[in-house]
Design an enzyme around this catalytic site. Structure first.
Site, short mmCIF file in Angstrom:
data_model
loop_
_atom_site.label_atom_id
_atom_site.label_comp_id
_atom_site.label_asym_id
_atom_site.label_seq_id
_atom_site.Cartn_x
_atom_site.Cartn_y
_atom_site.Cartn_z
N SER A 1 24.25 31.22 -41.91
CA SER A 1 24.91 30.03 -41.37
C SER A 1 25.04 30.13 -39.85
O SER A 1 24.03 30.26 -39.16
CB SER A 1 26.26 29.83 -42.06
N ASP B 1 20.13 21.65 -47.58
CA ASP B 1 21.20 22.58 -47.22
C ASP B 1 22.56 21.90 -47.46
O ASP B 1 22.86 20.87 -46.88
CB ASP B 1 21.05 22.96 -45.75
N HIS C 1 23.47 26.99 -49.58
CA HIS C 1 23.70 27.38 -48.20
C HIS C 1 23.96 28.88 -48.18
O HIS C 1 24.94 29.36 -48.76
CB HIS C 1 24.90 26.62 -47.62
#
Length: 405
Positions: free
Chosen positions: A176, A272, A339
């Site tokens: 991330s 995502d 994610h």
């Protein structure tokens, strides 16, 4: 390109045996505080020293290093950064003393075949700007420190002193916001290591794209602009990018990744879940909550919403074009609602982990790093991929951009 099978069934049989026949002990890595960094002003938002968790390598991996960056979003204004400074994402005093390592950080040969015995490090993320900020002055009313770039240098120097200066192989990875860090700092990581070290970078769910939201507003662009301005990040973003466009745009990987010299691997879901929830459909763009159920579980999206998400995927794929120009770029872009897929065992390498061309994420990245075979695969559109571990959120997880990672 066609990727051969390479005995995937053999891997699955071994994994079934490992997971069902053995009781595998979890790995917990202890924390290291870089106290020497404080004198250099390299501190977290609250002024505490930076920190990382570390499990030392062994055997053939003794001189190989995997440096992984924690994710955790960003803070774009004083109020948000003050809130963040009271959590592990702004203070090392709030970080866990012992942290579970799994997936790419795991130490089990069967479950992490290429990196299990490397020196594995997870850097705590406590600056709020993907380790790019550097503001000298400190407001006495807030006592917030914006010093992410200094933290980056201080931690890498500490790792070099602990043996990374002898590295033969090194990977900078992250999830991330940490995946964004691994892109923005990829070349500086290579520059800080010996010239004969094989250095490559892996971005997991860090390829945030510059697209408009469903109200046709550039929400994420304004948000990134605020981050760069607040943290004084411009001078620490890749000069190859900032010399040609506004610095805050260089926070977007689509403008920086094509300029990176070191080999880069992009691991990302085409849908995502963080980007769908916070870039495509941020809370201000959906004031009546029409997308709430869809964002919780993709299976409950209407046909109109699915069309919007399919269009987002096409924009995401278009943003990859520049990164694809380098023949050294690897890519695993599956069509999942997910994610971050490298940190958990179930998505990294397991009996039902996500696959493309019959290849699990761990195998694809290992093959790419060791140059056994290139891997650059983009999945077919949703819902064709039955190997996905699609995220299903709880209703309370519907948070605004500033509070999510």
């Amino acid at each position: 390109m066609r990727i051969p099978d390479r005995n995937v069934q053999r891997w699955l049989k071994v994994l079934v045996c490992t997971l069902s026949c053995l009781k595998v002990e979890g790995l917990y890595a202890g924390i290291t505080y870089v106290t020497s960094a404080v004198a250099k002003g390299a501190v977290c938002l609250d002024g505490s020293p930076p920190a990382y968790h570390f499990d030392r390598g062994s055997g053939s991996g003794i001189n190989s290093w995997l440096v992984h960056i924690e994710g955790g979003g960003w803070c774009h204004n004083i109020t948000h950064c003050l809130d963040r400074s009271t959590t592990r994402l702004g203070s090392s005093t709030k970080m866990l003393k012992r942290l579970a390592f799994s997936g790419i950080l795991g130490n089990n040969h069967t479950l992490n075949p290429d990196f299990y015995n490397w020196n594995r490090v997870k850097i705590g993320y406590c600056d709020g700007a993907s380790f790019t900020g550097d503001v000298e002055s400190v407001d006495p009313d807030t006592t917030l420190y914006f010093r992410g770039a200094r933290i980056w240098i201080a931690v890498i120097q500490d790792l070099l002193a602990r043996g990374m200066t002898y590295a033969e192989n090194a990977i900078l990875s992250g999830c991330s916001a940490g995946g964004l860090t691994s892109i923005l700092h990829c070349d500086s990581f290579q520059a800080l290591l010996p010239s004969d070290t094989t250095v490559k970078c892996l971005s997991d769910a860090g390829y945030f794209v510059n697209v408009k939201d469903i109200s046709r507003t550039s929400y994420i662009k304004d948000y990134f602009r605020e981050i760069v301005e607040l943290h004084g990040s411009a001078k620490n973003l890749p000069a190859s990018c900032t010399s040609t466009m506004e610095p805050f745009l260089c926070f977007f990987p689509q403008y920086t990744a094509p300029l990176i010299r070191a080999p880069l691997f992009l691991l990302n879901a085409g849908y995502d879940s963080w980007q769908i929830k916070n870039i495509l459909v941020p809370a201000p763009a959906d004031p009546h909550g029409y997308w709430s159920i869809c964002k919780i579980d993709m299976r409950h999206c209407s046909s109109t919403q699915l069309k919007t998400m399919q269009d987002f995927r096409l924009e995401f794929l278009a943003a990859l074009t520049g990164a694809l120009r380098s023949p050294s770029t690897g890519m695993f872009i599956n069509s999942c609602y997910a994610h971050c897929q490298s940190e958990t065992q179930e998505t990294w390498l397991g009996i039902d982990s996500p696959m493309l061309n019959k290849t699990a994420i761990a195998i694809a990245i290992g093959d790419w790093f060791y140059d056994r075979i290139g891997f650059r695969v983009i999945d077919c559109p949703y819902p064709c991929d039955k190997s996905c571990h699609n995220r299903v959120f709880e209703p309370e997880d519907q948070l605004r951009l500033r509070t999510t990672y």
